[in-house]
Structure formats: structure tokens, C-alpha cells
Design an enzyme around this catalytic site. Structure first.
Site, PDB file in Angstrom:
ATOM      1  N   GLU A  49      -2.365 -27.837  29.237  1.00 13.16           N
ATOM      2  CA  GLU A  49      -3.381 -28.768  29.231  1.00 13.16           C
ATOM      3  C   GLU A  49      -3.118 -29.992  28.305  1.00 13.16           C
ATOM      4  O   GLU A  49      -3.634 -31.017  28.332  1.00 13.16           O
ATOM      5  CB  GLU A  49      -4.495 -28.230  28.733  1.00 13.16           C
ATOM      6  CG  GLU A  49      -5.174 -27.280  29.626  1.00 13.16           C
ATOM      7  CD  GLU A  49      -6.648 -26.585  29.003  1.00 13.16           C
ATOM      8  OE1 GLU A  49      -7.453 -27.255  28.992  1.00 13.16           O
ATOM      9  OE2 GLU A  49      -6.473 -25.421  28.637  1.00 13.16           O
ATOM     10  N   TYR A  68      -7.981   0.225  -4.700  1.00 12.76           N
ATOM     11  CA  TYR A  68      -6.515   0.651  -5.252  1.00 12.76           C
ATOM     12  C   TYR A  68      -5.787  -0.545  -5.567  1.00 12.76           C
ATOM     13  O   TYR A  68      -6.183  -1.752  -5.093  1.00 12.76           O
ATOM     14  CB  TYR A  68      -5.998   1.420  -4.239  1.00 12.76           C
ATOM     15  CG  TYR A  68      -5.375   0.846  -3.037  1.00 12.76           C
ATOM     16  CD1 TYR A  68      -6.333   0.413  -1.793  1.00 12.76           C
ATOM     17  CD2 TYR A  68      -4.174   0.205  -2.733  1.00 12.76           C
ATOM     18  CE1 TYR A  68      -5.757  -0.548  -0.686  1.00 12.76           C
ATOM     19  CE2 TYR A  68      -3.450  -0.462  -1.714  1.00 12.76           C
ATOM     20  CZ  TYR A  68      -4.660  -0.708  -0.871  1.00 12.76           C
ATOM     21  OH  TYR A  68      -4.136  -1.549   0.385  1.00 12.76           O
ATOM     22  N   THR A  99       0.842  -1.145  -0.003  1.00  7.96           N
ATOM     23  CA  THR A  99       0.034  -0.024  -0.004  1.00  7.96           C
ATOM     24  C   THR A  99       0.702   1.253   0.159  1.00  7.96           C
ATOM     25  O   THR A  99       0.558   2.254  -0.608  1.00  7.96           O
ATOM     26  CB  THR A  99      -0.813   0.033   1.103  1.00  7.96           C
ATOM     27  OG1 THR A  99      -1.715  -1.072   1.096  1.00  7.96           O
ATOM     28  CG2 THR A  99      -1.859   1.217   1.324  1.00  7.96           C
ATOM     29  N   LYS A 127       0.461  -7.571  12.587  1.00  9.64           N
ATOM     30  CA  LYS A 127      -0.719  -6.992  11.880  1.00  9.64           C
ATOM     31  C   LYS A 127      -1.789  -7.300  12.813  1.00  9.64           C
ATOM     32  O   LYS A 127      -2.287  -8.576  12.834  1.00  9.64           O
ATOM     33  CB  LYS A 127      -0.933  -7.114  10.468  1.00  9.64           C
ATOM     34  CG  LYS A 127      -1.720  -6.224   9.775  1.00  9.64           C
ATOM     35  CD  LYS A 127      -1.998  -6.221   8.348  1.00  9.64           C
ATOM     36  CE  LYS A 127      -2.778  -5.125   7.744  1.00  9.64           C
ATOM     37  NZ  LYS A 127      -2.850  -5.197   6.136  1.00  9.64           N
ATOM     38  N   THR A 175       1.772  -4.556   4.112  1.00 14.31           N
ATOM     39  CA  THR A 175       1.429  -4.652   5.613  1.00 14.31           C
ATOM     40  C   THR A 175       1.143  -6.130   6.015  1.00 14.31           C
ATOM     41  O   THR A 175       1.238  -6.791   7.040  1.00 14.31           O
ATOM     42  CB  THR A 175       0.739  -3.672   6.381  1.00 14.31           C
ATOM     43  OG1 THR A 175      -0.450  -3.777   5.838  1.00 14.31           O
ATOM     44  CG2 THR A 175       1.069  -2.321   6.091  1.00 14.31           C
ATOM     45  N   ASP A 176       0.329  -6.767   4.952  1.00 16.56           N
ATOM     46  CA  ASP A 176      -0.269  -8.256   5.102  1.00 16.56           C
ATOM     47  C   ASP A 176       0.863  -9.075   5.547  1.00 16.56           C
ATOM     48  O   ASP A 176       0.591  -9.800   6.529  1.00 16.56           O
ATOM     49  CB  ASP A 176      -1.043  -8.640   3.907  1.00 16.56           C
ATOM     50  CG  ASP A 176      -2.177  -8.025   3.757  1.00 16.56           C
ATOM     51  OD1 ASP A 176      -2.550  -6.888   4.264  1.00 16.56           O
ATOM     52  OD2 ASP A 176      -2.808  -8.168   2.401  1.00 16.56           O
TER      53      ASP A 176
HETATM   54  N1  GLU Z   1      -2.504  -6.508   0.884  1.00 18.71           N
HETATM   55  C1  GLU Z   1      -1.548  -5.474   0.257  1.00 18.71           C
HETATM   56  C2  GLU Z   1      -0.155  -5.766   0.831  1.00 18.71           C
HETATM   57  O1  GLU Z   1       0.138  -6.495   1.934  1.00 18.71           O
HETATM   58  C3  GLU Z   1      -1.965  -4.135   0.823  1.00 18.71           C
HETATM   59  C4  GLU Z   1      -2.160  -3.935   2.260  1.00 18.71           C
HETATM   60  C5  GLU Z   1      -0.937  -3.095   2.886  1.00 18.71           C
HETATM   61  O2  GLU Z   1       0.081  -2.839   2.222  1.00 18.71           O
HETATM   62  O3  GLU Z   1      -1.245  -2.589   3.655  1.00 18.71           O
HETATM   63  O4  GLU Z   1       0.725  -5.493   0.220  1.00 18.71           O
END
Ligand code: GLU
Length: 330
Positions: free
Chosen positions: A284, A27, A14, A166, A93-94
Site C-alpha cells: 500500500e 520480586y 527473572t 516475547k 526475557t523482556d
Molecule cells: N523485566 C525483567 C527482565 O526482563 C524480568 C522479566 C523476565 O526476566 O522474565 O529481566
């Protein structure tokens, strides 16, 4: 005064995302070339020389072995180059927690290596990418950033890659850090570390492998049976991470099938599907009797990464795998 020279490795995500309009939800992650990003950054007047290298332009859900190999090789080169202060990796971020942790496990804790992302595309109103990037430049430029392992800079915080995950799908404060919280606060104007570097001079924990084995995450659910375990073994999984209930629990039939897998030489790590918390041995589940490993503070995604690296390095014995999850050098 000479500015720090920073290698910027672009992968997409992103932070390099471009949408149809500043207010649309849709996007394309990685729509923006690294060159364009760096040109936009130049306008901020950052006190650093940025040298770009585009590794990929993808959403990080598609990242894998070829990109990881390229990133590891580029970081290794930067660590050896006296002209380079450190590395910034722009990343979706994924899966930033997976790439960050993989590099953290396989690179020496020398110069700062910082992953940075964004939750809003570059052309969205209120985009956070430029600020996160300016923060990352401040972190890499600080000599006190060295010796801390791979770092993630998001939301005005610096997180250790081994703690970061995340935890929200769209808020700009999307990352949590466990068991340690953020290790520094950063803004484009200031940086405050909350403690000293504790990995100064540390060599890489593990060798960079020739390839990574197939390791699956199996999420436990109430009322499930053991068939999914059999299916994973049937497709040749070399290791299994259970994302279990609570402290890494699963129905007895599933644990039985996982114990059989462990007995056949497929290491099995119990982590938790719960947001946060430690999974300890023999609470457990009788790990000693079943031959299973407790993931301790690592969540499923990072547990899978560590298990892949261990298996690739020939470490499959449950006691040794447990020692690695306990944080020991094996
Ligand atoms: N799904 C995409 C990725 O991880 C966009 C999410 C992001 O970067 O926040 O590259």
C-alpha cells in the site's frame, strides 16, 4: 569421558529473580548472584562443567551498550578458546530478543551460544528457570547445535534468536517464533532438532561497532499526525523504525514526514505493530517513491537492532538497508 565445558554469562532477569515469598507476585530480577545459581544447578548433577562470569545483575529492561560489549567480548573469547564447548547467557526475557539478535548479527555461527531465561523467579512455586537452564546445557552440549546462529531456550523449545520474540507477559510459554517456528524440542532428558544446521562455518554478518546510534521506534496510531516524526529528528535520531498498522502503514502525513527524513539521509524502516507477519515493499506504501525500507519478517524491536548495526557499519543507503532486511550479506 570429559564433560563439555560451558561458559555461563550471567546478566540477571527473572531466572536470577528472588521474591519475598514463593507465592508473592513482587520480586527483584537479578536478585540472585550467578554463583548461587550455579551452586543450585550443581545439585541437578548435569553432565557439564560450568564456568560462571557475572556480567550484570539487572532486569533486562536496563540492558544496553556496556553489557552488550561485555557479552560480545566474552563470547568472542569463548569462540577462540578450544577448551570451551559453548556459551549460555542467562538473561531477562523482556529484551532477550534484542540481545540475542544483536549477537546473532555480529558473531560467527561457530560454537553454540544460547540465551536462557525464566518467567518465574527462582524461589517461586513452579519456577521454570532450572528446567530451562538444564535444557540449555543439553543444547550447548550437543555438537549439532553449532552452525545455527544464536539460540534461545525457553519452554522446552529451541528458537533461533533471529525469529524469537516475547509474546506474553507472564505465561511460561512466553516466546513465539516467526517466520520459522521452534527449531528443536528439548527437555532435560532429550533433544530433537527439526532440521539440519544451515549456517555452518558462516562468519559474522556485521562487524562489532564502536558504538550504537540513536534509532527510535515510532508506533503508528489512528488519527496521529506527523509531529512525532519531527520530534524524533529534532533529538538527533540517526534512523527511525515505524511500527506501522497492518503491513507497515501509517497516515499519509506521517509517511510524508518519514519520506522527508529518508531524503535527508535518515534511513526509515517500516515494520508492523501487528503480532506477526511479513511487511513487503510497495504493497500500500510506495517505498520506491518514498525511499523507505520494508522490514520483511522482523518485528519492530529486531528491526531497530538491525538498523542500528547497519548505521554503525556505515550502511545507510535505502537499497543496501533493504538488502540487509531481505537477509542478504551487505
Ligand atoms: N523485566 C525483567 C527482565 O526482563 C524480568 C522479566 C523476565 O526476566 O522474565 O529481566
Amino acid at each position: 569421558m570429559t564433560h563439555p565445558r560451558i561458559l555461563v554469562l550471567g546478566t540477571g532477569g527473572t531466572i536470577a529473580g528472588a521474591g519475598a515469598s514463593a507465592t508473592a507476585a513482587a520480586y527483584q530480577p537479578g536478585g540472585l548472584a550467578l554463583e548461587t545459581m550455579l551452586a543450585n544447578l550443581a545439585a541437578l548433577g548435569l553432565a557439564a562443567d560450568l564456568a560462571g562470569q557475572e556480567v550484570a545483575r539487572i532486569g533486562s529492561q536496563d540492558i544496553g551498550w556496556p553489557e552488550w560489549q561485555a557479552l560480545h567480548a566474552a563470547c568472542t573469547g569463548a569462540l577462540a578458546d578450544p577448551a570451551i564447548t559453548g556459551v549460555i547467557i542467562t538473561h531477562g526475557t523482556d529484551t532477550a530478543e534484542e540481545t540475542g539478535f544483536l549477537l546473532d548479527l555480529t558473531l560467527p555461527a561457530g560454537k553454540p551460544i544460547v540465551l536462557v531465561g525464566a518467567m518465574r523467579p527462582a524461589d517461586a512455586v513452579g519456577a521454570d528457570g532450572m528446567r530451562n537452564f538444564a535444557n540449555a546445557v543439553r543444547v550447548v552440549s550437543d555438537p549439532a547445535a553449532a552452525g545455527r546462529g544464536v539460540l534461545l531456550v525457553m519452554g522446552d523449545a529451541v528458537l533461533a534468536a533471529r525469529d524469537a520474540r516475547k509474546a506474553a507477559t507472564s505465561s511460561i510459554d512466553a516466546f513465539k517464533s516467526f517466520p520459522r517456528g521452534a527449531i528443536a524440542r528439548v527437555t532435560p532428558a532429550g533433544l530433537d532438532w527439526f532440521g539440519p544446521a544451515h549456517r555452518v562455518g558462516e562468519s559474522a554478518r556485521f562487524n562489532w561497532p564502536q558504538s550504537l546510534p540513536r534509532v527510535a521506534i515510532l508506533t503508528a496510531g489512528a488519527g496521529m499526525d506527523e509531529q512525532p516524526v519531527k520530534a524524533l529528528l529534532g533529538i538527533g535520531c540517526k534512523g527511525v523504525v515505524l511500527a506501522g498498522m497492518g503491513q507497515g502503514n501509517a497516515p499519509a502525513c506521517v509517511l510524508g514526514a518519514l519520506a522527508n527524513a529518508a531524503a535527508s539521509g535518515v534511513p526509515v524502516v517500516r515494520s508492523t505493530r501487528v503480532d506477526e507477519g511479513i511487511v513487503d515493499r510497495n504493497v500500500e506504501v510506495d517505498d520506491d517513491a518514498l525511499g523507505l525500507v520494508a522490514a520483511r519478517a522482523l518485528g519492530p524491536a529486531k528491526a531497530r537492532m538491525l538498523l542500528m548495526v547497519l548505521i554503525a557499519n556505515g550502511i545507510t543507503d535505502a537499497a543496501q538497508v533493504q538488502a540487509a532486511f531481505d537477509g542478504e550479506k551487505v
